[in-house]
Each structure stands twice: as structure tokens, then as C-alpha cells.
Design a protein around this motif. Structure first.
Motif, PDB file in Angstrom:
ATOM      1  N   ASN A 164     -37.425  24.055 -10.527  1.00  0.00           N
ATOM      2  CA  ASN A 164     -38.350  24.240 -11.644  1.00  0.00           C
ATOM      3  C   ASN A 164     -37.628  24.158 -12.983  1.00  0.00           C
ATOM      4  O   ASN A 164     -38.228  23.815 -13.992  1.00  0.00           O
ATOM      5  CB  ASN A 164     -39.060  25.589 -11.542  1.00  0.00           C
ATOM      6  N   GLU A 165     -36.365  24.533 -12.973  1.00  0.00           N
ATOM      7  CA  GLU A 165     -35.596  24.538 -14.211  1.00  0.00           C
ATOM      8  C   GLU A 165     -34.129  24.330 -13.888  1.00  0.00           C
ATOM      9  O   GLU A 165     -33.723  24.340 -12.726  1.00  0.00           O
ATOM     10  CB  GLU A 165     -35.802  25.849 -14.965  1.00  0.00           C
ATOM     11  N   GLU A 184     -34.825  25.409 -20.049  1.00  0.00           N
ATOM     12  CA  GLU A 184     -34.328  25.027 -18.727  1.00  0.00           C
ATOM     13  C   GLU A 184     -35.110  23.850 -18.153  1.00  0.00           C
ATOM     14  O   GLU A 184     -34.543  22.958 -17.534  1.00  0.00           O
ATOM     15  CB  GLU A 184     -34.356  26.209 -17.752  1.00  0.00           C
ATOM     16  N   ASN A 185     -36.410  23.817 -18.349  1.00  0.00           N
ATOM     17  CA  ASN A 185     -37.230  22.713 -17.852  1.00  0.00           C
ATOM     18  C   ASN A 185     -36.921  21.434 -18.631  1.00  0.00           C
ATOM     19  O   ASN A 185     -36.789  20.360 -18.044  1.00  0.00           O
ATOM     20  CB  ASN A 185     -38.708  23.072 -17.936  1.00  0.00           C
ATOM     21  N   LYS A 190     -33.600  20.101 -17.485  1.00  0.00           N
ATOM     22  CA  LYS A 190     -33.729  19.435 -16.183  1.00  0.00           C
ATOM     23  C   LYS A 190     -34.210  18.001 -16.368  1.00  0.00           C
ATOM     24  O   LYS A 190     -33.648  17.065 -15.799  1.00  0.00           O
ATOM     25  CB  LYS A 190     -34.708  20.199 -15.282  1.00  0.00           C
ATOM     26  N   ASN A 191     -35.220  17.811 -17.186  1.00  0.00           N
ATOM     27  CA  ASN A 191     -35.772  16.472 -17.393  1.00  0.00           C
ATOM     28  C   ASN A 191     -34.775  15.546 -18.086  1.00  0.00           C
ATOM     29  O   ASN A 191     -34.631  14.380 -17.695  1.00  0.00           O
ATOM     30  CB  ASN A 191     -37.074  16.556 -18.191  1.00  0.00           C
ATOM     31  N   ALA A 249     -39.039  26.292 -23.546  1.00  0.00           N
ATOM     32  CA  ALA A 249     -38.831  25.975 -22.129  1.00  0.00           C
ATOM     33  C   ALA A 249     -37.530  25.187 -21.958  1.00  0.00           C
ATOM     34  O   ALA A 249     -37.514  24.115 -21.381  1.00  0.00           O
ATOM     35  CB  ALA A 249     -40.013  25.187 -21.599  1.00  0.00           C
TER      36      ALA A 249
END
Length: 151
Positions: A91-92, A134-135, A138-139, A132
Motif C-alpha cells: 500500500n505504501e 509513502e503511497n 511507491k508510485n 500521502a
């Protein structure tokens, strides 16, 4: 005396001693063997057998909680897609975990030291100032890995 997590890690690593690159284990059987809860086994797997350390974990639900633990090869063609799959399952992404992976990519000469520094800068909290973070990290990191596959 080693702590229980060290003992579990050594026990799991012993399955790779014969040269196999994958091992199927039962989370419940390991927990019973070491007289710990299955969550302790999960802890060892996630902290000591992640992609950043050269392993990929595939959970198989049901049937007693079997997991397949795969030792990743050192080549870019296998490593980068595995990293992307792991990112897709998360998720992150914390900065520390991403930095560990970047360090591994640098050690394996998939990225240069200069590229590693650029990637770490691009995914730092300072660069990604967002609610957000961490998200978003990630992306961004996923797209960097895809770009590395293409080159």
C-alpha cells in the motif's frame, strides 16, 4: 544465545543450503516447531526475507498458511520485475525500504552510484512533501524501476 528471530532465520536459510532457489514452507508448522505464533514467523519473513534482501515471498492462503520463498537471481531481468510486483502488493513504501532496495541495485551494478543518489533524492520526504508521501513514493519508485527495465 541468539534470539528467536535469528534462530528462525537460520533455520529457513538452511533449506537453501542444497542450492535450491525456492522453498515451500508452512507458516503454522514453523510456528509450532519454534513454539511461537504465526505472526512471529510473518515478522521474520517480512523483515529478513524481502526483495531488498534478495528474496521474494509468495503467500498461499489456506492449507495451513503455506508460503513459497524464492531466492532471487542477481540479474536485472528477474530482479526488477520482482521488485515491481512487490511494490504492486504494498500500500505504501517507506524511504528506508526504498533506500535499501536502491543500495542493492547499486551493489549489483544495476544502477551507478550517481543514479542511486538521484533516485534517493527523488524519493526523499523532502522531495515528496505530501500528505500521502509513502503511497506517492511507491508510485514514483515503481516508475523508476520500469524505466530501468526499458534501458
Amino acid at each position: 544465545m541468539a534470539n528467536i528471530s535469528d534462530s528462525i532465520e537460520k533455520f529457513i536459510l538452511s533449506f537453501f543450503d542444497d542450492g535450491d532457489d525456492s522453498v515451500q514452507l508452512s507458516r503454522n508448522e514453523l510456528a509450532h516447531y519454534f513454539n511461537v505464533s504465526p505472526s512471529q514467523i510473518n515478522y521474520v519473513l517480512t523483515t529478513r526475507f524481502g526483495v531488498d534482501r534478495g528474496y521474494y515471498i509468495e503467500s498461499r492462503r489456506g492449507g495451513g498458511g503455506f508460503i513459497m520463498l524464492v531466492r532471487l537471481s542477481q540479474d536485472k531481468e528477474d530482479l526488477l520485475p520482482a521488485l515491481i510486483k512487490e511494490l504492486d502488493d504494498e500500500n505504501e513504501l517507506t524511504y528506508n525500504k526504498a533506500a535499501d532496495v536502491v543500495d542493492r541495485l547499486e551493489r549489483q551494478e544495476i544502477v551507478t552510484p550517481a543514479e542511486a543518489d538521484i533516485i534517493k533524492s527523488a524519493i526523499s520526504d523532502k522531495a515528496l512533501q505530501s500528505v500521502a508521501v509513502e503511497n506517492l513514493r511507491k508510485n514514483v519508485f515503481r516508475e523508476i524501476l520500469i524505466a530501468l527495465i526499458r534501458r
